[in-house]
Design a protein around this motif. Structure first.
Motif, PDB file in Angstrom:
ATOM      1  N   MET A   1      53.431  38.909  56.483  1.00  0.00           N
ATOM      2  CA  MET A   1      52.190  38.198  56.764  1.00  0.00           C
ATOM      3  C   MET A   1      51.683  37.568  55.480  1.00  0.00           C
ATOM      4  N   GLY A   2      51.436  36.262  55.501  1.00  0.00           N
ATOM      5  CA  GLY A   2      50.977  35.546  54.325  1.00  0.00           C
ATOM      6  C   GLY A   2      49.466  35.562  54.196  1.00  0.00           C
ATOM      7  N   LYS A   3      49.017  34.876  53.167  1.00  0.00           N
ATOM      8  CA  LYS A   3      47.572  34.799  52.954  1.00  0.00           C
ATOM      9  C   LYS A   3      46.908  34.030  54.095  1.00  0.00           C
ATOM     10  N   ILE A   4      45.727  34.497  54.475  1.00  0.00           N
ATOM     11  CA  ILE A   4      44.949  33.774  55.475  1.00  0.00           C
ATOM     12  C   ILE A   4      43.654  33.305  54.822  1.00  0.00           C
ATOM     13  N   SER A   5      43.104  32.245  55.348  1.00  0.00           N
ATOM     14  CA  SER A   5      41.889  31.671  54.763  1.00  0.00           C
ATOM     15  C   SER A   5      40.657  32.191  55.497  1.00  0.00           C
ATOM     16  N   ASN A   6      39.521  31.994  54.865  1.00  0.00           N
ATOM     17  CA  ASN A   6      38.253  32.372  55.490  1.00  0.00           C
ATOM     18  C   ASN A   6      38.052  31.637  56.809  1.00  0.00           C
ATOM     19  N   GLU A   7      38.450  30.360  56.856  1.00  0.00           N
ATOM     20  CA  GLU A   7      38.272  29.569  58.070  1.00  0.00           C
ATOM     21  C   GLU A   7      39.119  30.110  59.221  1.00  0.00           C
ATOM     22  N   GLU A   8      40.372  30.480  58.906  1.00  0.00           N
ATOM     23  CA  GLU A   8      41.246  31.039  59.938  1.00  0.00           C
ATOM     24  C   GLU A   8      40.691  32.362  60.469  1.00  0.00           C
ATOM     25  N   LEU A   9      40.218  33.208  59.574  1.00  0.00           N
ATOM     26  CA  LEU A   9      39.647  34.487  59.992  1.00  0.00           C
ATOM     27  C   LEU A   9      38.388  34.273  60.827  1.00  0.00           C
ATOM     28  N   LEU A  10      37.544  33.360  60.400  1.00  0.00           N
ATOM     29  CA  LEU A  10      36.319  33.083  61.154  1.00  0.00           C
ATOM     30  C   LEU A  10      36.641  32.541  62.545  1.00  0.00           C
ATOM     31  N   GLN A  11      37.617  31.648  62.649  1.00  0.00           N
ATOM     32  CA  GLN A  11      38.027  31.118  63.950  1.00  0.00           C
ATOM     33  C   GLN A  11      38.552  32.233  64.854  1.00  0.00           C
ATOM     34  N   THR A  12      39.315  33.147  64.287  1.00  0.00           N
ATOM     35  CA  THR A  12      39.836  34.276  65.058  1.00  0.00           C
ATOM     36  C   THR A  12      38.700  35.151  65.574  1.00  0.00           C
TER      37      THR A  12
ATOM     38  N   ASP B   1      30.104  31.768  52.791  1.00  0.00           N
ATOM     39  CA  ASP B   1      31.179  32.409  52.037  1.00  0.00           C
ATOM     40  C   ASP B   1      30.911  32.267  50.544  1.00  0.00           C
ATOM     41  N   PRO B   2      29.837  32.921  50.070  1.00  0.00           N
ATOM     42  CA  PRO B   2      29.530  32.843  48.643  1.00  0.00           C
ATOM     43  C   PRO B   2      30.641  33.467  47.804  1.00  0.00           C
ATOM     44  N   TYR B   3      31.052  32.747  46.769  1.00  0.00           N
ATOM     45  CA  TYR B   3      32.113  33.204  45.867  1.00  0.00           C
ATOM     46  C   TYR B   3      33.409  33.507  46.618  1.00  0.00           C
ATOM     47  N   GLY B   4      33.642  32.823  47.727  1.00  0.00           N
ATOM     48  CA  GLY B   4      34.867  33.002  48.489  1.00  0.00           C
ATOM     49  C   GLY B   4      34.898  34.230  49.384  1.00  0.00           C
ATOM     50  N   LEU B   5      33.765  34.927  49.509  1.00  0.00           N
ATOM     51  CA  LEU B   5      33.692  36.134  50.340  1.00  0.00           C
ATOM     52  C   LEU B   5      33.025  35.776  51.665  1.00  0.00           C
ATOM     53  N   LEU B   6      33.823  35.713  52.725  1.00  0.00           N
ATOM     54  CA  LEU B   6      33.290  35.383  54.044  1.00  0.00           C
ATOM     55  C   LEU B   6      32.258  36.420  54.453  1.00  0.00           C
ATOM     56  N   THR B   7      31.076  35.952  54.861  1.00  0.00           N
ATOM     57  CA  THR B   7      29.980  36.842  55.235  1.00  0.00           C
ATOM     58  C   THR B   7      29.525  36.493  56.642  1.00  0.00           C
ATOM     59  N   ILE B   8      29.540  37.509  57.518  1.00  0.00           N
ATOM     60  CA  ILE B   8      29.079  37.310  58.887  1.00  0.00           C
ATOM     61  C   ILE B   8      28.013  38.345  59.212  1.00  0.00           C
TER      62      ILE B   8
ATOM     63  N   ARG C   1      38.946  39.214  51.930  1.00  0.00           N
ATOM     64  CA  ARG C   1      37.884  40.204  52.136  1.00  0.00           C
ATOM     65  C   ARG C   1      36.829  39.596  53.050  1.00  0.00           C
ATOM     66  N   ILE C   2      36.052  40.482  53.669  1.00  0.00           N
ATOM     67  CA  ILE C   2      34.955  40.026  54.526  1.00  0.00           C
ATOM     68  C   ILE C   2      33.785  40.982  54.370  1.00  0.00           C
ATOM     69  N   ARG C   3      32.594  40.420  54.416  1.00  0.00           N
ATOM     70  CA  ARG C   3      31.355  41.205  54.389  1.00  0.00           C
ATOM     71  C   ARG C   3      30.693  41.050  55.749  1.00  0.00           C
TER      72      ARG C   3
END
Length: 165
Positions: A1-12, A26-33, A85-87
């Motif tokens: 499994m390769g790297k996934i982006s914040n956008e892909e994770l959010l869409q999922t 996504d401050p500092y590249g950390l997806l926050t929901i 990572r995700i917050r």
């Protein structure tokens, strides 16, 4: 499994949970929901089992006394293989600070939830041993809550007349 982006994770996540989540950024590249207490366990389980977020980095809380929902419980989880990572934030009202425990998903959540209870008074329903972990057992307050003034208003050593003002 390769790297996934914040956008892909959010869409999922949006495809799976729909309006149960909202993106805060996504401050500092950390997806926050943000989500609700009713959805948090299903989201955390989905992230661990189906998205390989096997590492629970931290559980903590925040207190914003001026907000309608002043207490926030924050989860940081990490997909080591995917390098992402995700917050996740859940906000609670002051009169109902209950949230389900994540200790059934990650055993390491046990101590993190105890610390969050100890300092903020957040009650993790279903926790196997929710008691103080760092403060004394007979303490009645929760020290990280912003319920008290920062300084004692009765202090006289900081009066202006001592400094010629």
């Amino acid at each position: 499994m390769g790297k996934i982006s914040n956008e892909e994770l959010l869409q999922t996540l949006v495809a799976k949970f729909g309006d149960k989540i909202s993106q805060l950024g996504d401050p500092y590249g950390l997806l926050t929901i943000e989500t609700t207490r009713e959805s948090i366990i299903s989201i955390l389980s989905f992230l661990k089992v189906e998205q390989n977020f096997i590492h629970l980095t931290d559980i903590t809380a925040i207190h914003y006394p001026e907000l309608e929902k002043p207490f926030g419980v924050i989860y940081h989880v990490h997909n080591l293989a995917g390098g992402i990572r995700i917050r996740i934030k859940v906000f609670l009202t002051a009169d109902d600070v209950h949230i389900p425990t994540a200790s059934e998903i990650w055993e390491g959540a046990n101590w993190m939830e105890r610390e969050t209870y100890d300092f903020f008074g957040i009650i993790f329903d279903g926790h196997p041993d929710l008691r103080r972990i760092l403060n004394v057992d007979d303490m009645t307050a929760f020290p990280m809550r912003k319920e008290y003034p920062l300084e004692d208003p009765n202090r006289i050593d900081k009066k202006d007349y001592f400094f010629g003002r």
